[in-house]
Design an enzyme around this catalytic site. Structure first.
Site, PDB file in Angstrom:
ATOM      1  N   LYS A  81       0.817  -1.212   0.000  1.00 50.66           N
ATOM      2  CA  LYS A  81       0.000   0.000   0.000  1.00 50.66           C
ATOM      3  C   LYS A  81       0.855   1.268   0.000  1.00 50.66           C
ATOM      4  O   LYS A  81       0.357   2.344  -0.345  1.00 50.66           O
ATOM      5  CB  LYS A  81      -0.965   0.014   1.184  1.00 50.66           C
ATOM      6  CG  LYS A  81      -0.334   0.191   2.548  1.00 50.66           C
ATOM      7  CD  LYS A  81      -1.398   0.125   3.638  1.00 50.66           C
ATOM      8  CE  LYS A  81      -0.813   0.300   5.028  1.00 50.66           C
ATOM      9  NZ  LYS A  81      -0.290   1.655   5.272  1.00 50.66           N
ATOM     10  N   ASP A  82       2.137   1.149   0.370  1.00 50.98           N
ATOM     11  CA  ASP A  82       3.042   2.311   0.353  1.00 50.98           C
ATOM     12  C   ASP A  82       3.720   2.493  -0.993  1.00 50.98           C
ATOM     13  O   ASP A  82       4.395   3.506  -1.221  1.00 50.98           O
ATOM     14  CB  ASP A  82       4.137   2.152   1.417  1.00 50.98           C
ATOM     15  CG  ASP A  82       3.587   2.204   2.836  1.00 50.98           C
ATOM     16  OD1 ASP A  82       2.521   2.831   3.037  1.00 50.98           O
ATOM     17  OD2 ASP A  82       4.213   1.618   3.733  1.00 50.98           O
ATOM     18  N   ARG A 129      -8.130   8.560   4.000  1.00 61.05           N
ATOM     19  CA  ARG A 129      -9.090   7.535   3.573  1.00 61.05           C
ATOM     20  C   ARG A 129      -9.918   7.062   4.762  1.00 61.05           C
ATOM     21  O   ARG A 129     -11.152   6.946   4.675  1.00 61.05           O
ATOM     22  CB  ARG A 129      -8.351   6.350   2.942  1.00 61.05           C
ATOM     23  CG  ARG A 129      -9.238   5.130   2.676  1.00 61.05           C
ATOM     24  CD  ARG A 129      -8.396   3.919   2.288  1.00 61.05           C
ATOM     25  NE  ARG A 129      -7.451   3.542   3.327  1.00 61.05           N
ATOM     26  CZ  ARG A 129      -7.745   2.779   4.385  1.00 61.05           C
ATOM     27  NH1 ARG A 129      -8.968   2.309   4.541  1.00 61.05           N
ATOM     28  NH2 ARG A 129      -6.827   2.483   5.275  1.00 61.05           N
ATOM     29  N   ARG A 130      -9.255   6.772   5.872  1.00 62.03           N
ATOM     30  CA  ARG A 130      -9.976   6.319   7.052  1.00 62.03           C
ATOM     31  C   ARG A 130     -10.871   7.414   7.605  1.00 62.03           C
ATOM     32  O   ARG A 130     -12.032   7.172   7.945  1.00 62.03           O
ATOM     33  CB  ARG A 130      -8.982   5.854   8.121  1.00 62.03           C
ATOM     34  CG  ARG A 130      -8.262   4.561   7.763  1.00 62.03           C
ATOM     35  CD  ARG A 130      -7.153   4.250   8.740  1.00 62.03           C
ATOM     36  NE  ARG A 130      -6.486   2.986   8.411  1.00 62.03           N
ATOM     37  CZ  ARG A 130      -5.214   2.725   8.692  1.00 62.03           C
ATOM     38  NH1 ARG A 130      -4.457   3.638   9.287  1.00 62.03           N
ATOM     39  NH2 ARG A 130      -4.691   1.562   8.365  1.00 62.03           N
ATOM     40  N   ARG A 147       1.002  10.339  14.193  1.00 63.51           N
ATOM     41  CA  ARG A 147       2.127   9.647  13.573  1.00 63.51           C
ATOM     42  C   ARG A 147       2.751   8.719  14.592  1.00 63.51           C
ATOM     43  O   ARG A 147       2.387   8.701  15.755  1.00 63.51           O
ATOM     44  CB  ARG A 147       3.162  10.661  13.080  1.00 63.51           C
ATOM     45  CG  ARG A 147       2.799  11.297  11.738  1.00 63.51           C
ATOM     46  CD  ARG A 147       4.038  11.467  10.860  1.00 63.51           C
ATOM     47  NE  ARG A 147       4.672  10.182  10.597  1.00 63.51           N
ATOM     48  CZ  ARG A 147       5.875  10.046  10.067  1.00 63.51           C
ATOM     49  NH1 ARG A 147       6.596  11.120   9.768  1.00 63.51           N
ATOM     50  NH2 ARG A 147       6.386   8.861   9.832  1.00 63.51           N
ATOM     51  N   ARG A 153       1.177   4.871  18.901  1.00 62.85           N
ATOM     52  CA  ARG A 153      -0.225   5.222  18.693  1.00 62.85           C
ATOM     53  C   ARG A 153      -1.120   4.573  19.744  1.00 62.85           C
ATOM     54  O   ARG A 153      -2.031   5.210  20.281  1.00 62.85           O
ATOM     55  CB  ARG A 153      -0.650   4.817  17.284  1.00 62.85           C
ATOM     56  CG  ARG A 153       0.143   5.536  16.206  1.00 62.85           C
ATOM     57  CD  ARG A 153      -0.364   5.198  14.815  1.00 62.85           C
ATOM     58  NE  ARG A 153       0.543   5.723  13.790  1.00 62.85           N
ATOM     59  CZ  ARG A 153       0.189   6.020  12.545  1.00 62.85           C
ATOM     60  NH1 ARG A 153      -1.066   5.847  12.158  1.00 62.85           N
ATOM     61  NH2 ARG A 153       1.064   6.491  11.685  1.00 62.85           N
ATOM     62  N   CYS A 241      -1.153   7.022  -1.907  1.00 66.91           N
ATOM     63  CA  CYS A 241      -1.605   6.332  -0.707  1.00 66.91           C
ATOM     64  C   CYS A 241      -2.169   7.286   0.339  1.00 66.91           C
ATOM     65  O   CYS A 241      -2.787   6.842   1.310  1.00 66.91           O
ATOM     66  CB  CYS A 241      -0.468   5.498  -0.107  1.00 66.91           C
ATOM     67  SG  CYS A 241       0.953   6.464   0.442  1.00 66.91           S
TER      68      CYS A 241
END
Length: 319
Positions: A81-82, A129-130, A147, A153, A241
């Protein structure tokens, strides 16, 4: 074991080294080839800027590609995905291993499900996106950019700074933190990023046919097929992305089903489409690409490209 150990380039993060070691072990099990990990620091690992400000695409892969092109490593492992969708001359995706669970996961205080978060709860995620898809489902929540690695996180939830964070389920599994998951988002609520849950093994093109042909031992045709369709949607929308684009393809019994969504970051507008294609064999990536292209073009006709452009404009203003 055979020959001098090959050099696998990987980012230094715990998640990156864990997934790279999994690929290395799988290659060794299937071919007998010994693999050493070469730890490389990418720009995305050291910058303090949010990825949306950097555009996201390429910030985690360019350092690895520099090492490939310079001969410092034999091949590299990326999170698919990156990886930018634009091909790089002289480099090739030698293998896409079997995909892990592509869904996104909620890690919330007190074991709360997404539907049970109180109005006004603060949810951390670095992904437009989220944010876009979750805001569409729960406009009463407050989403903030974050980040750091998974532990950093999750620590923000444990300390009370945030009520919840959203992370990739596969990534949490790779660092042994699926215990923190309180809810998992199915594709009916949130479509994952194109290629999420999958890895990419990349090498120089001339070496694949020369001395790295053994990399094909970890290729998974059904995963390559599905992710080709997803990444084609991203490419046709000229998005990266960091764009609010979700796509997910599933291959079953000769049929490839693709779902995609582009959602405005304020949750106020969305374009959703799905389609299917009959696939003669899991190696028929041409049909997968055609499906992705057709779906994306239908979405563009409904304004999906405008939503992506507006999201990028908002990002640039914030930067």
């Amino acid at each position: 074991m055979t020959g001098t150990p090959a050099k696998l380039g990987t980012r230094r993060s715990t998640m990156a080294t864990s997934q790279s070691r999994t690929v290395a072990d799988r290659i060794t099990e299937r071919t007998g080839r010994e693999i050493d990990l070469e730890l490389i620091t990418s720009f995305g690992d050291v910058t303090k800027a949010h990825l949306t400000q950097l555009g996201g695409t390429g910030v985690f892969v360019n350092a690895l590609r520099d090492e490939l092109e310079g001969g410092g490593i034999d091949f590299a492992v990326h999170s698919l995905k990156d990886l930018p969708t634009t091909p790089v001359e002289g480099l090739v995706l030698a293998a896409i291993p079997e995909r892990d669970d592509p869904r996104d996961a909620l890690c919330a205080r007190d074991g709360l499900k997404f539907a049970d978060l109180p109005a006004g709860s603060t949810v951390g995620t670095g992904s437009p996106r989220r944010v876009a898809q979750l805001r569409l489902a729960r406009p009463d929540l407050h989403f903030v950019p974050i980040r750091g690695n998974a532990e950093t996180r999750l620590g923000k939830v444990g300390s009370g700074e945030l009520d919840a964070v959203v992370l990739a389920y596969a990534g949490l599994g790779r660092v042994g933190r699926q215990d923190a998951v309180t809810d998992v988002f199915g594709p009916d609520i949130m479509l994952p990023a194109p290629g999420q849950g999958a890895l990419a093994v990349e090498c120089r093109t001339e070496r694949l046919a020369d001395d790295l042909e053994y990399l094909a031992a970890v290729d998974h045709p059904a995963t390559r097929l599905a992710t080709a369709a997803e990444r084609t949607v991203l490419a046709e929308l000229e998005a990266g992305c960091a764009a609010p684009v979700g796509a997910y393809a599933e291959y079953n019994d000769g049929t490839l089903r693709l779902r995609a969504a582009v959602v405005a970051t304020d949750g106020g507008e969305a374009v959703r489409r799905q389609g299917t294609a009959e696939i003669r064999s899991p190696d028929d990536t041409g049909a997968a690409v055609a499906l992705g292209r057709d779906l994306a073009r239908r979405m563009i006709a409904e304004g999906a490209d405008r939503i992506v452009a507006e999201a990028f404009a908002e990002r640039d203003e914030e930067a």
